[in-house]
Motif scaffolding. Structure first.
Motif, mmCIF file in Angstrom:
data_model
loop_
_atom_site.group_PDB
_atom_site.id
_atom_site.type_symbol
_atom_site.label_atom_id
_atom_site.label_comp_id
_atom_site.label_asym_id
_atom_site.label_seq_id
_atom_site.Cartn_x
_atom_site.Cartn_y
_atom_site.Cartn_z
ATOM 1 N N LEU A 1 -6.118 9.005 -0.678
ATOM 2 C CA LEU A 1 -5.496 10.020 -0.180
ATOM 3 C C LEU A 1 -4.683 10.926 -1.024
ATOM 4 O O LEU A 1 -4.774 11.977 -1.136
ATOM 5 N N PRO A 2 -4.085 10.314 -2.171
ATOM 6 C CA PRO A 2 -3.331 11.207 -3.191
ATOM 7 C C PRO A 2 -4.087 12.045 -3.891
ATOM 8 O O PRO A 2 -3.583 13.107 -4.042
ATOM 9 N N PHE B 1 0.702 3.960 -2.679
ATOM 10 C CA PHE B 1 0.293 5.284 -2.235
ATOM 11 C C PHE B 1 1.600 6.315 -2.896
ATOM 12 O O PHE B 1 1.179 7.576 -3.219
ATOM 13 N N THR B 2 2.797 6.047 -2.595
ATOM 14 C CA THR B 2 3.917 6.957 -3.157
ATOM 15 C C THR B 2 3.656 6.968 -4.751
ATOM 16 O O THR B 2 3.868 8.145 -5.010
ATOM 17 N N ALA C 1 -4.749 4.181 0.620
ATOM 18 C CA ALA C 1 -3.422 4.302 -0.275
ATOM 19 C C ALA C 1 -4.176 4.745 -1.497
ATOM 20 O O ALA C 1 -3.221 5.577 -2.274
ATOM 21 N N ILE C 2 -5.247 4.408 -1.997
ATOM 22 C CA ILE C 2 -5.647 4.686 -3.383
ATOM 23 C C ILE C 2 -6.417 6.403 -3.331
ATOM 24 O O ILE C 2 -6.314 6.991 -4.249
ATOM 25 N N TRP D 1 -5.744 -0.196 2.107
ATOM 26 C CA TRP D 1 -5.775 0.108 0.694
ATOM 27 C C TRP D 1 -6.506 1.212 0.146
ATOM 28 O O TRP D 1 -6.248 1.958 -0.720
ATOM 29 N N VAL E 1 2.144 9.845 6.517
ATOM 30 C CA VAL E 1 1.900 8.669 6.135
ATOM 31 C C VAL E 1 2.802 7.603 6.669
ATOM 32 O O VAL E 1 2.246 6.466 7.297
ATOM 33 N N HIS F 1 0.864 9.299 -5.280
ATOM 34 C CA HIS F 1 1.058 10.600 -4.775
ATOM 35 C C HIS F 1 2.247 11.641 -5.652
ATOM 36 O O HIS F 1 1.919 12.830 -5.627
ATOM 37 N N ALA G 1 0.761 -1.255 0.089
ATOM 38 C CA ALA G 1 0.006 0.033 0.093
ATOM 39 C C ALA G 1 0.838 1.274 0.018
ATOM 40 O O ALA G 1 0.674 2.278 -0.700
ATOM 41 N N LEU G 2 1.926 1.122 0.816
ATOM 42 C CA LEU G 2 2.656 2.261 0.828
ATOM 43 C C LEU G 2 3.378 2.600 -0.651
ATOM 44 O O LEU G 2 3.483 3.658 -1.396
ATOM 45 N N LEU H 1 4.152 12.798 2.921
ATOM 46 C CA LEU H 1 4.527 11.643 3.064
ATOM 47 C C LEU H 1 5.574 11.172 4.171
ATOM 48 O O LEU H 1 5.060 10.312 4.990
#
Length: 121
Positions: A101-102, A27-28, A98-99, A95, A59, A31, A23-24, A55
């Motif tokens: 928030l960005p 997310f990264t 992770a999807i 998850w 996060v 993001h 997930a990180l 980040l």
């Protein structure tokens, strides 16, 4: 009647760690993509640094708290069925964040940028 071996508590810790790492990564990637596009739109490299600050400041500590919950002794007395339910809920939250928030954060910053430019110029 054959018994099915239940996963040990350590297996749950490893599974949540693997999901947190994946997930990180997702997310990264999202993001960086969102904030790079936002930096190009805003014509400012400071937006990229703001993305890195989010980040590093929000996060990663949140993921550390998730890991601590699963590596601590708080869940040790739970049955495998209870751990399974908690794992599924935690994984869905992880998850989902992770999807989403960005896009949410870059949308908020884009909105703030547009409001700021309207007010100043």
């Amino acid at each position: 009647m054959a018994s099915v071996p239940m996963p040990e508590y350590g297996t749950w810790k490893k599974r949540i760690s693997n999901n947190a790492a994946g997930a990180l990564l997702l997310f990264t990637m999202l993001h960086v993509t969102c904030f790079t596009a936002l930096a190009g739109y805003a014509r400012s490299s400071l937006v990229s640094y703001l993305g890195i600050a989010i980040l590093m400041g929000l996060v990663i500590p949140a993921l550390a708290r998730i890991e601590a919950r699963w590596h601590g002794d708080a869940l040790r007395g739970l049955t495998d069925a209870e751990l399974s339910v908690r794992f599924r809920v935690e994984r869905a939250r992880l998850w989902g964040a992770a999807i989403a928030l960005p896009f949410v954060w870059s949308g908020l910053f884009l909105g703030a940028f547009l409001i700021f430019t309207r007010l100043t110029g």
